[in-house]
Design a protein around this motif. Structure first.
Motif, PDB file in Angstrom:
ATOM      1  N   GLU A  47       0.983  -1.406  -0.077  1.00 45.21           N
ATOM      2  CA  GLU A  47       0.595  -0.554  -0.151  1.00 45.21           C
ATOM      3  C   GLU A  47       0.908   0.916  -0.233  1.00 45.21           C
ATOM      4  O   GLU A  47       0.469   2.573  -0.830  1.00 45.21           O
ATOM      5  CB  GLU A  47      -0.735   0.243   1.342  1.00 45.21           C
ATOM      6  CG  GLU A  47      -1.724  -1.183   1.769  1.00 45.21           C
ATOM      7  CD  GLU A  47      -2.755  -0.819  -0.597  1.00 45.21           C
ATOM      8  OE1 GLU A  47      -3.529  -0.132  -0.505  1.00 45.21           O
ATOM      9  OE2 GLU A  47      -3.001  -2.153  -0.889  1.00 45.21           O
TER      10      GLU A  47
ATOM     11  N   LYS B 224       1.939   2.452  -3.117  1.00 43.90           N
ATOM     12  CA  LYS B 224       1.415   2.671  -4.276  1.00 43.90           C
ATOM     13  C   LYS B 224       1.233   4.560  -4.039  1.00 43.90           C
ATOM     14  O   LYS B 224       0.043   4.863  -5.110  1.00 43.90           O
ATOM     15  CB  LYS B 224      -0.174   2.330  -4.067  1.00 43.90           C
ATOM     16  CG  LYS B 224      -0.536   1.086  -4.429  1.00 43.90           C
ATOM     17  CD  LYS B 224      -1.489   0.298  -4.124  1.00 43.90           C
ATOM     18  CE  LYS B 224      -1.460  -1.428  -4.593  1.00 43.90           C
ATOM     19  NZ  LYS B 224      -3.024  -2.191  -4.541  1.00 43.90           N
TER      20      LYS B 224
ATOM     21  N   THR C 216       2.968   0.913 -10.145  1.00 34.33           N
ATOM     22  CA  THR C 216       1.927  -0.656  -9.970  1.00 34.33           C
ATOM     23  C   THR C 216       1.215  -0.373 -11.454  1.00 34.33           C
ATOM     24  O   THR C 216      -0.040  -1.270 -10.940  1.00 34.33           O
ATOM     25  CB  THR C 216       0.982   0.057  -8.999  1.00 34.33           C
ATOM     26  OG1 THR C 216       0.116   1.120  -9.442  1.00 34.33           O
ATOM     27  CG2 THR C 216       1.480   0.180  -7.292  1.00 34.33           C
TER      28      THR C 216
ATOM     29  N   GLN D  50       2.763   5.500 -15.416  1.00 35.60           N
ATOM     30  CA  GLN D  50       2.850   6.111 -14.357  1.00 35.60           C
ATOM     31  C   GLN D  50       3.307   7.430 -14.140  1.00 35.60           C
ATOM     32  O   GLN D  50       4.571   7.688 -13.654  1.00 35.60           O
ATOM     33  CB  GLN D  50       2.195   5.308 -12.878  1.00 35.60           C
ATOM     34  CG  GLN D  50       1.116   4.513 -13.023  1.00 35.60           C
ATOM     35  CD  GLN D  50       1.208   3.661 -11.877  1.00 35.60           C
ATOM     36  OE1 GLN D  50       2.177   3.329 -11.259  1.00 35.60           O
ATOM     37  NE2 GLN D  50       0.391   2.985 -11.394  1.00 35.60           N
TER      38      GLN D  50
ATOM     39  N   LYS E 193       8.526   2.348  -7.783  1.00 38.01           N
ATOM     40  CA  LYS E 193       6.459   2.256  -6.873  1.00 38.01           C
ATOM     41  C   LYS E 193       5.778   1.607  -8.007  1.00 38.01           C
ATOM     42  O   LYS E 193       3.973   2.123  -7.750  1.00 38.01           O
ATOM     43  CB  LYS E 193       6.939   4.073  -6.882  1.00 38.01           C
ATOM     44  CG  LYS E 193       7.789   3.932  -5.975  1.00 38.01           C
ATOM     45  CD  LYS E 193       7.574   5.172  -4.919  1.00 38.01           C
ATOM     46  CE  LYS E 193       6.533   5.102  -4.099  1.00 38.01           C
ATOM     47  NZ  LYS E 193       5.941   6.456  -3.344  1.00 38.01           N
TER      48      LYS E 193
ATOM     49  N   ASP F 189      -4.870   7.854 -10.197  1.00 34.87           N
ATOM     50  CA  ASP F 189      -4.662   7.217 -10.930  1.00 34.87           C
ATOM     51  C   ASP F 189      -2.419   7.605 -11.876  1.00 34.87           C
ATOM     52  O   ASP F 189      -2.586   6.206 -12.229  1.00 34.87           O
ATOM     53  CB  ASP F 189      -5.545   6.771 -11.873  1.00 34.87           C
ATOM     54  CG  ASP F 189      -7.024   6.088 -11.612  1.00 34.87           C
ATOM     55  OD1 ASP F 189      -6.461   5.494 -10.523  1.00 34.87           O
ATOM     56  OD2 ASP F 189      -7.786   5.263 -12.443  1.00 34.87           O
TER      57      ASP F 189
END
Length: 213
Positions: A82, A85, A160, A164, A158, A177
């Motif tokens: 977690e 993210k 996911t 990103q 990092k 996102d």
């Protein structure tokens, strides 16, 4: 087999009789077939790799960021996943802390914060972990680009998902996102439309920004 019975003596002037013994041997052959079944198990390594940084210790409270709470226990891997993210987490260190009500809390070291050996503080109900990698298989990639591409990519460990961003090109904003989306604008002479002419995309810093009204 029974022993052969001798033939009676031949009468005078005749040749003696001949006795023939036949022995039959039966051989039984047993063939055993062994079938070997090989099962191949593929084990996927964990996406997050961590190592213990000390049980019974915590980082300074002012440098920590709450990630989530749970009424029961929290595993270090769940906490680290977690934290990976969240943009506000530095992701180098996570802390799992037991609460007085029986629940648990996951915390991360804030972005640009440090928690060196000399900074650790005794906290009986806490365990610290170093996050070695958030993406050991390298299954996600990112590259900078124009328009809605990334101006700055999220750190590889990092990621996911693919592409990103943590920074966008002019005229675009970062959504939850980590994707870059354009500031929207509609232009028309029709009633109810604010802009007669919109600003060019790179000049926009919000939705519905006009060059002419």
């Amino acid at each position: 087999p029974a022993p052969p019975v001798p033939a009676p003596p031949a009468p005078p002037g005749q040749a003696p009789a001949t006795t023939t013994t036949t022995t039959t041997t039966t051989t039984t052959t047993t063939t055993t077939t062994t079938t070997t079944t090989t099962t191949t198990t593929t084990t996927t390594p964990p996406r997050v790799i961590i190592e213990s940084y000390g049980n019974g210790f915590g980082c300074p409270e002012t440098r920590l960021v709450p990630v989530f709470r749970n009424e029961s226990g929290i595993s270090a891997h769940d906490c680290a996943e977690e934290a990976c993210k969240l943009l506000r987490c530095g992701s180098e260190i996570v802390e799992v802390r037991s609460l007085e009500n029986g629940g648990s809390q996951c915390l991360c070291l804030g972005r640009d914060q440090r928690c060196d050996v000399q900074d650790k503080q005794p906290v009986k109900t806490s365990s610290l972990y170093k996050v070695q990698s958030c993406n050991p298989q390298g299954e996600f990639t990112c590259a900078t680009g124009t328009n809605n591409g990334c101006a700055i990519c999220r750190p590889t460990k990092k990621l996911t998902a693919d592409f990103q961003c943590i920074g966008c090109n002019k005229g675009f904003y970062l959504d939850s996102d980590f994707k870059c989306k354009p500031w929207e604008c509609s232009s028309s002479k029709a009633p109810g439309i604010m802009c007669l002419k919109c600003k060019d995309q790179p000049e926009r810093t919000d939705h519905s920004q006009c060059a002419e009204c």
